[in-house]
Design an enzyme around this catalytic site. Structure first.
Site, PDB file in Angstrom:
ATOM      1  N   HIS A 123       0.825  -1.204   0.000  1.00 42.34           N
ATOM      2  CA  HIS A 123       0.000   0.000   0.000  1.00 42.34           C
ATOM      3  C   HIS A 123       0.859   1.255   0.000  1.00 42.34           C
ATOM      4  CE1 HIS A 123       0.961  -0.569   4.261  1.00 42.34           C
ATOM      5  NE2 HIS A 123       0.671   0.718   4.460  1.00 42.34           N
ATOM      6  N   ASP A 129       0.690   4.978   1.785  1.00 37.98           N
ATOM      7  CA  ASP A 129       0.009   5.636   2.901  1.00 37.98           C
ATOM      8  C   ASP A 129      -0.874   6.789   2.432  1.00 37.98           C
ATOM      9  OD1 ASP A 129       1.063   4.034   4.901  1.00 37.98           O
ATOM     10  OD2 ASP A 129       2.784   5.343   5.256  1.00 37.98           O
ATOM     11  N   HIS A 183       4.758   0.052   0.475  1.00 37.19           N
ATOM     12  CA  HIS A 183       5.453  -0.756   1.481  1.00 37.19           C
ATOM     13  C   HIS A 183       4.532  -1.835   2.048  1.00 37.19           C
ATOM     14  CE1 HIS A 183       3.566   2.515   3.761  1.00 37.19           C
ATOM     15  NE2 HIS A 183       3.613   1.745   4.832  1.00 37.19           N
ATOM     16  N   ARG A 236       5.663   6.444  14.280  1.00 42.56           N
ATOM     17  CA  ARG A 236       5.658   6.964  12.915  1.00 42.56           C
ATOM     18  C   ARG A 236       5.114   8.385  12.859  1.00 42.56           C
ATOM     19  NH1 ARG A 236       1.685   6.015   7.870  1.00 42.56           N
ATOM     20  NH2 ARG A 236       0.645   7.646   9.076  1.00 42.56           N
TER      21      ARG A 236
END
Length: 310
Positions: free
Chosen positions: A137, A139, A287, A302
């Protein structure tokens, strides 16, 4: 009964004959067309592959980031698409914010758990909460201005497993057949969060999020906002359909395009250690968080970097 040996087939077709099957070398370019390799004086570059992904050495990210270092970090990410650092002991939320600010302000994910630091998410998995990011995917593609990138730090890692993989979607585009490139050049896809994040919600929760996050549209082929490189921009969880195509055409075309992320020559794999940091260009790559460590514990932090319209 016919004797097969006495009736040979001329030029037999391979059993594994598929439109995108390819043997031998592929087109793997690190730089955008016309770009030149930049010199580096402050960071040491250790490539993971010749065209994609590099570990950067000689940098202590707990110290103030000078303008000169920021320039080299931005250039390294543009060239390598994913950059990594190891051994960043003492790296905290303040350092995390300062590092992500090299590229822009933070962009909170509306579905991630919040912390006391704006834009910083803590992603903790253990025997009670298994990882669920093991799908290729990009983000925030469900946003009108998708995230430009992300800075991810390993807080606690399992004894074995828990790697993350990235796929170079510029290479994925470069290696498409020319007729397919022409077919998708001006197509637009609809992206949405409901099929993924919404699977865990009731109708009332989905309605509340829908009011804030409507469906959005992005080009199937985007030009990277900094390099200008053409990049394939569809992904499995968030790309719902391509406009102007029938359901059958959508299924056939999206199946081909999303599978490009799964080709090993376009990928890198990073093994996490405590205090390792990864920064990726979210427009250039997809990723995949490998979920092979359950029920061990894995804790990551993150910050996503605010994006622009593609």
């Amino acid at each position: 009964m016919h004797d097969v040996a006495t009736n040979p087939v001329e030029n037999p077709k391979p059993i594994l004959d598929k439109p995108l099957m390819h043997y031998g070398s592929r087109v793997l370019e690190r730089l955008a067309p016309g770009a030149e390799q930049a010199p580096y004086k402050l960071v040491e570059i250790s490539p993971l592959t010749p065209h994609f992904g590099a570990v950067l050495g000689g940098v202590d990210l707990t110290r103030p980031i000078t303008d000169a270092l920021a320039d080299e970090l931005r250039q390294a990410l543009l060239e390598w698409k994913v950059i990594f650092f190891r051994g960043q002991t003492g790296f905290n939320a303040e350092h995390h914010l300062a590092l992500s600010a090299v590229w822009g302000p933070p962009e909170p994910n509306p579905f991630f758990p919040k912390t006391g630091t704006v834009g910083l998410s803590r992603l903790a998995k253990d025997a009670k909460a298994a990882g669920n990011k093991n799908i290729w995917h990009s983000d925030h593609s469900f946003m009108a201005n998708p995230s430009l990138g992300a800075v991810l730090r390993a807080v606690e890692v399992p004894e074995a497993g828990g790697d993350t993989m990235w796929a170079d979607m510029g290479a994925a585009y470069d290696n498409l057949p020319e007729d397919l490139k022409e077919r998708i050049e001006n197509l637009t896809a609809v992206h949405d969060w409901e099929a993924s994040w919404g699977a865990l919600m009731n109708d009332e929760q989905k309605a509340a999020f829908r009011a804030l996050w409507p469906q959005v549209e992005h080009p199937v082929v985007v030009r990277h906002p900094r390099s200008g490189r053409k990049t394939l921009y569809v992904n499995e969880p968030f790309t719902r359909h391509i406009k102007g195509l029938s359901e059958a055409e959508n299924r056939e075309l999206l199946d081909i395009l999303v599978l490009q992320a799964r080709i090993p020559e376009f990928q890198i794999r990073f093994h996490w250690e405590p205090d390792s940091i990864a920064i990726w260009d979210n427009i250039a790559v997809q990723h995949y968080a490998v979920n092979d460590y359950f029920p061990q514990k894995r804790v990551m932090e993150r910050i996503a970097i605010a994006g622009v319209r593609l």
